[in-house]
Design a protein around this motif. Sequence first.
Motif, PDB file in Angstrom:
ATOM      1  N   ALA A  10       0.830  -1.207   0.000  1.00  0.00           N
ATOM      2  CA  ALA A  10       0.000   0.000   0.000  1.00  0.00           C
ATOM      3  C   ALA A  10       0.866   1.258   0.000  1.00  0.00           C
ATOM      4  O   ALA A  10       0.563   2.239  -0.694  1.00  0.00           O
ATOM      5  CB  ALA A  10      -0.931  -0.007   1.207  1.00  0.00           C
ATOM      6  N   GLU A  11       1.943   1.240   0.771  1.00  0.00           N
ATOM      7  CA  GLU A  11       2.840   2.401   0.812  1.00  0.00           C
ATOM      8  C   GLU A  11       3.543   2.597  -0.529  1.00  0.00           C
ATOM      9  O   GLU A  11       3.702   3.732  -1.001  1.00  0.00           O
ATOM     10  CB  GLU A  11       3.869   2.213   1.927  1.00  0.00           C
ATOM     11  CG  GLU A  11       3.273   2.307   3.329  1.00  0.00           C
ATOM     12  CD  GLU A  11       4.247   1.862   4.407  1.00  0.00           C
ATOM     13  OE1 GLU A  11       4.025   2.211   5.582  1.00  0.00           O
ATOM     14  OE2 GLU A  11       5.227   1.141   4.078  1.00  0.00           O
ATOM     15  N   ALA A  12       3.954   1.487  -1.140  1.00  0.00           N
ATOM     16  CA  ALA A  12       4.607   1.587  -2.450  1.00  0.00           C
ATOM     17  C   ALA A  12       3.642   2.147  -3.488  1.00  0.00           C
ATOM     18  O   ALA A  12       4.014   2.988  -4.317  1.00  0.00           O
ATOM     19  CB  ALA A  12       5.114   0.217  -2.885  1.00  0.00           C
ATOM     20  N   ALA A  13       2.390   1.688  -3.446  1.00  0.00           N
ATOM     21  CA  ALA A  13       1.387   2.182  -4.391  1.00  0.00           C
ATOM     22  C   ALA A  13       1.179   3.680  -4.219  1.00  0.00           C
ATOM     23  O   ALA A  13       1.068   4.424  -5.205  1.00  0.00           O
ATOM     24  CB  ALA A  13       0.072   1.435  -4.193  1.00  0.00           C
ATOM     25  N   ALA A  14       1.132   4.129  -2.966  1.00  0.00           N
ATOM     26  CA  ALA A  14       0.940   5.558  -2.706  1.00  0.00           C
ATOM     27  C   ALA A  14       2.113   6.372  -3.241  1.00  0.00           C
ATOM     28  O   ALA A  14       1.929   7.442  -3.829  1.00  0.00           O
ATOM     29  CB  ALA A  14       0.763   5.789  -1.208  1.00  0.00           C
ATOM     30  N   GLN A  15       3.330   5.867  -3.053  1.00  0.00           N
ATOM     31  CA  GLN A  15       4.504   6.592  -3.545  1.00  0.00           C
ATOM     32  C   GLN A  15       4.527   6.658  -5.070  1.00  0.00           C
ATOM     33  O   GLN A  15       5.078   7.597  -5.650  1.00  0.00           O
ATOM     34  CB  GLN A  15       5.782   5.942  -3.020  1.00  0.00           C
ATOM     35  CG  GLN A  15       6.007   6.153  -1.533  1.00  0.00           C
ATOM     36  CD  GLN A  15       7.390   5.720  -1.081  1.00  0.00           C
ATOM     37  OE1 GLN A  15       8.256   5.370  -1.895  1.00  0.00           O
ATOM     38  NE2 GLN A  15       7.618   5.744   0.226  1.00  0.00           N
ATOM     39  N   LEU A  16       3.941   5.658  -5.712  1.00  0.00           N
ATOM     40  CA  LEU A  16       3.883   5.650  -7.176  1.00  0.00           C
ATOM     41  C   LEU A  16       2.728   6.497  -7.708  1.00  0.00           C
ATOM     42  O   LEU A  16       2.577   6.641  -8.922  1.00  0.00           O
ATOM     43  CB  LEU A  16       3.750   4.211  -7.686  1.00  0.00           C
ATOM     44  CG  LEU A  16       4.984   3.327  -7.473  1.00  0.00           C
ATOM     45  CD1 LEU A  16       4.659   1.869  -7.789  1.00  0.00           C
ATOM     46  CD2 LEU A  16       6.143   3.801  -8.340  1.00  0.00           C
ATOM     47  N   GLY A  17       1.917   7.025  -6.804  1.00  0.00           N
ATOM     48  CA  GLY A  17       0.825   7.899  -7.219  1.00  0.00           C
ATOM     49  C   GLY A  17      -0.452   7.187  -7.588  1.00  0.00           C
ATOM     50  O   GLY A  17      -1.328   7.770  -8.232  1.00  0.00           O
ATOM     51  N   TYR A  18      -0.596   5.915  -7.181  1.00  0.00           N
ATOM     52  CA  TYR A  18      -1.794   5.158  -7.524  1.00  0.00           C
ATOM     53  C   TYR A  18      -2.887   5.415  -6.481  1.00  0.00           C
ATOM     54  O   TYR A  18      -2.638   5.292  -5.276  1.00  0.00           O
ATOM     55  CB  TYR A  18      -1.489   3.659  -7.577  1.00  0.00           C
ATOM     56  CG  TYR A  18      -0.415   3.281  -8.574  1.00  0.00           C
ATOM     57  CD1 TYR A  18      -0.150   4.075  -9.688  1.00  0.00           C
ATOM     58  CD2 TYR A  18       0.345   2.125  -8.401  1.00  0.00           C
ATOM     59  CE1 TYR A  18       0.830   3.727 -10.598  1.00  0.00           C
ATOM     60  CE2 TYR A  18       1.328   1.767  -9.313  1.00  0.00           C
ATOM     61  CZ  TYR A  18       1.571   2.574 -10.403  1.00  0.00           C
ATOM     62  OH  TYR A  18       2.546   2.225 -11.299  1.00  0.00           O
ATOM     63  N   PRO A  19      -4.093   5.758  -6.904  1.00  0.00           N
ATOM     64  CA  PRO A  19      -5.185   6.027  -5.959  1.00  0.00           C
ATOM     65  C   PRO A  19      -5.508   4.787  -5.125  1.00  0.00           C
ATOM     66  O   PRO A  19      -5.643   3.681  -5.653  1.00  0.00           O
ATOM     67  CB  PRO A  19      -6.358   6.401  -6.867  1.00  0.00           C
ATOM     68  CG  PRO A  19      -5.733   6.815  -8.163  1.00  0.00           C
ATOM     69  CD  PRO A  19      -4.508   5.967  -8.302  1.00  0.00           C
ATOM     70  N   ALA A  20      -5.658   4.978  -3.821  1.00  0.00           N
ATOM     71  CA  ALA A  20      -5.904   3.851  -2.920  1.00  0.00           C
ATOM     72  C   ALA A  20      -7.152   3.075  -3.307  1.00  0.00           C
ATOM     73  O   ALA A  20      -7.200   1.844  -3.181  1.00  0.00           O
ATOM     74  CB  ALA A  20      -6.013   4.362  -1.482  1.00  0.00           C
ATOM     75  N   GLY A  21      -8.166   3.771  -3.792  1.00  0.00           N
ATOM     76  CA  GLY A  21      -9.412   3.098  -4.134  1.00  0.00           C
ATOM     77  C   GLY A  21      -9.348   2.256  -5.391  1.00  0.00           C
ATOM     78  O   GLY A  21     -10.287   1.513  -5.685  1.00  0.00           O
ATOM     79  N   GLN A  22      -8.247   2.347  -6.148  1.00  0.00           N
ATOM     80  CA  GLN A  22      -8.151   1.620  -7.413  1.00  0.00           C
ATOM     81  C   GLN A  22      -7.143   0.472  -7.390  1.00  0.00           C
ATOM     82  O   GLN A  22      -7.006  -0.234  -8.386  1.00  0.00           O
ATOM     83  CB  GLN A  22      -7.744   2.582  -8.544  1.00  0.00           C
ATOM     84  CG  GLN A  22      -8.755   3.662  -8.856  1.00  0.00           C
ATOM     85  CD  GLN A  22      -8.299   4.526 -10.024  1.00  0.00           C
ATOM     86  OE1 GLN A  22      -7.427   4.151 -10.799  1.00  0.00           O
ATOM     87  NE2 GLN A  22      -8.885   5.701 -10.149  1.00  0.00           N
ATOM     88  N   VAL A  23      -6.446   0.291  -6.279  1.00  0.00           N
ATOM     89  CA  VAL A  23      -5.304  -0.633  -6.322  1.00  0.00           C
ATOM     90  C   VAL A  23      -5.398  -1.792  -5.334  1.00  0.00           C
ATOM     91  O   VAL A  23      -4.392  -2.428  -5.035  1.00  0.00           O
ATOM     92  CB  VAL A  23      -3.980   0.132  -6.097  1.00  0.00           C
ATOM     93  CG1 VAL A  23      -3.703   1.079  -7.244  1.00  0.00           C
ATOM     94  CG2 VAL A  23      -3.997   0.874  -4.770  1.00  0.00           C
ATOM     95  N   ARG A  24      -6.592  -2.095  -4.843  1.00  0.00           N
ATOM     96  CA  ARG A  24      -6.696  -3.204  -3.892  1.00  0.00           C
ATOM     97  C   ARG A  24      -6.201  -4.503  -4.521  1.00  0.00           C
ATOM     98  O   ARG A  24      -5.413  -5.236  -3.930  1.00  0.00           O
ATOM     99  CB  ARG A  24      -8.144  -3.361  -3.421  1.00  0.00           C
ATOM    100  CG  ARG A  24      -8.333  -4.459  -2.373  1.00  0.00           C
ATOM    101  CD  ARG A  24      -9.779  -4.530  -1.925  1.00  0.00           C
ATOM    102  NE  ARG A  24     -10.667  -4.814  -3.038  1.00  0.00           N
ATOM    103  CZ  ARG A  24     -10.902  -6.042  -3.507  1.00  0.00           C
ATOM    104  NH1 ARG A  24     -10.285  -7.085  -2.964  1.00  0.00           N
ATOM    105  NH2 ARG A  24     -11.735  -6.235  -4.509  1.00  0.00           N
ATOM    106  N   ARG A  25      -6.669  -4.800  -5.742  1.00  0.00           N
ATOM    107  CA  ARG A  25      -6.212  -6.018  -6.419  1.00  0.00           C
ATOM    108  C   ARG A  25      -4.731  -5.936  -6.762  1.00  0.00           C
ATOM    109  O   ARG A  25      -3.993  -6.919  -6.672  1.00  0.00           O
ATOM    110  CB  ARG A  25      -7.016  -6.248  -7.699  1.00  0.00           C
ATOM    111  CG  ARG A  25      -8.347  -6.955  -7.501  1.00  0.00           C
ATOM    112  CD  ARG A  25      -9.003  -7.228  -8.844  1.00  0.00           C
ATOM    113  NE  ARG A  25      -8.152  -8.041  -9.705  1.00  0.00           N
ATOM    114  CZ  ARG A  25      -8.291  -8.131 -11.026  1.00  0.00           C
ATOM    115  NH1 ARG A  25      -9.238  -7.431 -11.639  1.00  0.00           N
ATOM    116  NH2 ARG A  25      -7.493  -8.900 -11.729  1.00  0.00           N
ATOM    117  N   ALA A  26      -4.288  -4.756  -7.165  1.00  0.00           N
ATOM    118  CA  ALA A  26      -2.890  -4.603  -7.569  1.00  0.00           C
ATOM    119  C   ALA A  26      -1.943  -4.803  -6.391  1.00  0.00           C
ATOM    120  O   ALA A  26      -0.881  -5.428  -6.532  1.00  0.00           O
ATOM    121  CB  ALA A  26      -2.664  -3.234  -8.203  1.00  0.00           C
TER     122      ALA A  26
END
Length: 338
Positions: free
Chosen positions: A209-225
């Motif tokens: 989750a922290e990596a996704a946030a640093q990459l700029g991915y919206p939290a609501g769109q990346v649960r599967r990712a």
Amino acid sequence: MIRAGRQHLVRTLADLAAQQGVGIDHYTRLKPYAAEGFPAPVSSEGSRTRLYDGKQVDAYLLGKPVPPLPGPEVEDDGDLLDRRECAALIGVAPNSWDVYKRDPALVEARIEAGGVEHWPRRAVKAFQAGRPGDAAQRTGRPKSTGDQVPRDQVHGLVAELLDADPTISAATVTERLGVHRNTGQDALTRLRADRIADHIAAHPTLTPAEAAAQLGYPAGQVRRATARAGTVLRARHIAPYLTDVAAALHRAGWTTEQAAPDVQFPGDDRVVAALVLDAGQAPVPALVWDERYGWRTASSRRHPITKGAVPPSEGGGVRYLTGGITPPPDDVVAALTQ
């Protein structure tokens, strides 16, 4: 780039060496092309193959003024562009161009000069004009039709969109590329998961989750990712072991070549791999490894992993091997001979 009408003048380093009556190895050691005043290559910066304009080189060698080529601001539809220049013209990475160049129109327009692929500027501009996602009138995939982009191009196109906008949604991908929403969502999930895994590999203290946030991915769109990213990391960790087992099976004479395991991520949350034993004397058609259960035999070479990777019951060619989740490769071989 090779200027319009000058393809016949293109020379490689090997051509220049032959012109001077020396071998290419000797020529590249001397590097006369690095001398001050020697004409600049017409190939793009960073190209593996240097190409030169023969008329310019001849003038230099004769001690005459080197005739200038048109400046970069002068464009001719007959100019020949290499892959880097084509990519720059349409605003994508060279790797993306390697996907786009498979388009039938670009295949037909391709020209080889000096052993290097080139495309006329007019062909690249025509491709850009009709490229999926660029036409203002596109509003997604027409109803009751298939994807408008060949499947082998989807990954590269979605990667380009994600590069431009980390917050992009599957709906936007569908609209821009004319693909089914599921196609767009799947490509986005896979790309984001791989990039999250790469980011964690570079910064091991981060959570997905922290990596996704640093990459700029919206939290609501990346649960599967984020879930898949964890699976990708586990797959990378187990890959050397699976490769060792594949090597042991090959040494036993049960595969005709040491092929890489077919690794899958069912449901994006677990790692499953298949190894097909295609040699005639193989004791079973295939082996399947599941990170939850370890190794089992499979009765089908064509479909060794069941739908959804649901573990089948023993019998009918299916047998679960003992030894835990990761028994030594030689133990896997021994278990198949028992």
